[in-house]
Design a protein around this motif. Structure first.
Motif, PDB file in Angstrom:
ATOM      1  N   ALA A 143      38.045  41.130  35.596  1.00 16.64           N
ATOM      2  CA  ALA A 143      38.811  39.904  35.350  1.00 16.64           C
ATOM      3  C   ALA A 143      39.552  39.449  36.602  1.00 16.64           C
ATOM      4  CB  ALA A 143      39.786  40.128  34.199  1.00 16.64           C
ATOM      5  N   VAL A 144      40.215  40.388  37.273  1.00 12.56           N
ATOM      6  CA  VAL A 144      40.980  40.043  38.481  1.00 12.56           C
ATOM      7  C   VAL A 144      40.043  39.584  39.600  1.00 12.56           C
ATOM      8  CG1 VAL A 144      42.441  40.977  40.321  1.00 12.56           C
ATOM      9  CG2 VAL A 144      42.931  41.542  37.931  1.00 12.56           C
ATOM     10  N   THR A 145      38.938  40.293  39.785  1.00 10.68           N
ATOM     11  CA  THR A 145      38.026  39.969  40.888  1.00 10.68           C
ATOM     12  C   THR A 145      37.329  38.632  40.667  1.00 10.68           C
ATOM     13  OG1 THR A 145      37.649  42.352  41.150  1.00 10.68           O
ATOM     14  CG2 THR A 145      36.171  40.873  42.337  1.00 10.68           C
TER      15      THR A 145
ATOM     16  N   ALA B 196      39.822  35.942  41.231  1.00  4.42           N
ATOM     17  CA  ALA B 196      40.087  35.822  42.670  1.00  4.42           C
ATOM     18  C   ALA B 196      39.010  34.991  43.358  1.00  4.42           C
ATOM     19  CB  ALA B 196      40.162  37.211  43.294  1.00  4.42           C
ATOM     20  N   ILE B 197      37.753  35.301  43.065  1.00  4.98           N
ATOM     21  CA  ILE B 197      36.644  34.572  43.686  1.00  4.98           C
ATOM     22  C   ILE B 197      36.692  33.103  43.283  1.00  4.98           C
ATOM     23  CG2 ILE B 197      34.123  34.360  43.769  1.00  4.98           C
ATOM     24  CD1 ILE B 197      34.024  37.429  43.330  1.00  4.98           C
TER      25      ILE B 197
ATOM     26  N   MET C  41      43.944  38.723  45.906  1.00  2.66           N
ATOM     27  CA  MET C  41      43.564  39.161  44.558  1.00  2.66           C
ATOM     28  C   MET C  41      42.211  39.877  44.563  1.00  2.66           C
ATOM     29  SD  MET C  41      44.728  36.005  42.069  1.00  2.66           S
ATOM     30  CE  MET C  41      43.885  36.775  40.665  1.00  2.66           C
ATOM     31  N   PHE C  42      41.298  39.444  45.417  1.00  2.00           N
ATOM     32  CA  PHE C  42      40.000  40.122  45.503  1.00  2.00           C
ATOM     33  C   PHE C  42      40.182  41.582  45.884  1.00  2.00           C
ATOM     34  CE2 PHE C  42      36.628  41.693  48.300  1.00  2.00           C
ATOM     35  CZ  PHE C  42      35.551  41.666  47.426  1.00  2.00           C
ATOM     36  N   TRP C  43      41.036  41.844  46.868  1.00  2.00           N
ATOM     37  CA  TRP C  43      41.230  43.230  47.314  1.00  2.00           C
ATOM     38  C   TRP C  43      41.962  44.055  46.265  1.00  2.00           C
ATOM     39  CZ3 TRP C  43      38.166  44.430  51.069  1.00  2.00           C
ATOM     40  CH2 TRP C  43      37.768  43.437  51.971  1.00  2.00           C
ATOM     41  N   VAL C  44      42.842  43.406  45.514  1.00  2.00           N
ATOM     42  CA  VAL C  44      43.499  44.097  44.398  1.00  2.00           C
ATOM     43  C   VAL C  44      42.465  44.444  43.328  1.00  2.00           C
ATOM     44  CG1 VAL C  44      45.170  43.860  42.528  1.00  2.00           C
ATOM     45  CG2 VAL C  44      45.748  43.054  44.830  1.00  2.00           C
TER      46      VAL C  44
END
Length: 321
Positions: free
Chosen positions: A208-210, A213-214, A256-259
């Motif tokens: 969900a986060v990734t 982020a994208i 957010m991608f790195w998280v």
């Protein structure tokens, strides 16, 4: 007489010739520009191809090394080859796609080098999302890159301030330092691509986060591109879409991608959650203390009213009220 009156002024060689010549000149110029850009992209592809081959030849046979040591060595070797390309063509922007290409390469590396019992479902999720992020970001760079005659404004500023120390500074600051940051961000790929732990709720959160982020980064880039095309004169402040709520929504998506990548590591191995957190923490620090201040100093110089925007709009995280 009627025919003479009907067609009077329809064809005036004296006026048409300059117009035709100008049109031909513009077409030829555009064709030359396209040809030069295609040549520049082929050169960049060759540089990255050579960097990949040399890095694999040097580091892949070292099977008795720790996986992180092998990828660190491959990373340094590839960066040195790309730096040689930057130096050869006198353009440090040769390095710029490395930021988005490296995670794709490392995800593939860890996947190929993973134990046989690694969770294939998580591997597929991580690889697909990293490739989606990396290929989109690389495409975004390439469509905005003007070729070998175009260099990022930050590097042009560094040339002026660093003087004869520009190339040593480029090696350490423009090439090696971002390489280190990206490698730290990719620490999460080690447990994420190699663990046999089953998929769970933390993986759902990671997806969900990734994906979010994208989507944020892609939408921000598209909105900024459309704004720049509508305001080619420069100096205008983009406050449309996501840019109305955040001064740097593209950076927000990036962080957010790195998280999200770190969440995959935590899902794969909870004991790895601590040391792999170095990655997102390093990225947050990089954007907070380097990327954003550099961009904002430039905007303050070039965009009247930007100081007021700083007071009114948050740097990355939008206000919820």
């Amino acid at each position: 007489m009627g025919r003479q009156t009907l067609f009077a002024g329809a064809w005036d060689p004296g006026r048409a010739a300059p117009t035709l010549a100008a049109g031909v000149a513009i077409a030829v110029e555009e064709r030359m520009r396209d040809t030069e850009l295609q040549r520049a992209r082929r050169i960049m592809a060759w540089v990255y191809g050579v960097a990949t081959v040399v890095a694999v030849i040097v580091a892949w046979p070292l099977a008795d090394w720790h996986p992180l040591s092998r990828t660190a060595l491959a990373d340094v070797v590839a960066t040195l080859v790309v730096f040689a390309g930057s130096r050869l063509f006198d353009n440090s922007s040769m390095y710029d796609p490395y930021w988005s290409v490296l995670p794709c390469a490392l995800a593939v590396w860890h996947g190929l080098d993973a134990p046989a019992d690694a969770n294939g479902g998580r591997q597929l999720l991580v690889l697909a999302l990293v490739l989606l992020w990396g290929l989109r970001l690389t495409y975004n760079f390439l469509r905005g890159w003007g070729g070998l005659s175009h260099e990022d404004w930050r590097y042009r500023d560094f040339r002026g301030s660093w003087g004869r120390w520009y190339w040593p500074g480029s090696l350490l600051g423009i090439h090696m330092f971002p390489t280190l940051m990206t490698w730290l961000g990719c620490l999460a790929l080690l447990p994420a691509m190699r663990s046999s732990a089953p998929l769970g709720l933390v993986d759902v959160a990671a997806v969900a986060v990734t994906v979010t982020a994208i989507a944020i980064e892609a939408l921000a880039d598209e909105q900024l591109l459309a704004f720049r095309r509508a305001h080619p004169q420069g100096g205008a402040i983009c406050e449309v879409g996501l840019w109305a709520r955040s001064r740097h929504p593209n950076y927000l998506g990036e962080v957010m991608f790195w998280v999200g990548l770190w969440l995959f590591a935590a899902a794969a191995d909870s004991s790895a959650a601590g040391w792999t957190a170095i990655g997102p923490v390093a990225m947050i620090a990089l954007f907070r203390f380097a990327s954003i201040p550099l961009a904002e100093r430039r905007s303050l110089r070039r965009r009247p009213g930007y100081a007021e925007r700083i007071k009114r709009v948050p740097a990355m995280l939008p206000r919820m009220w």
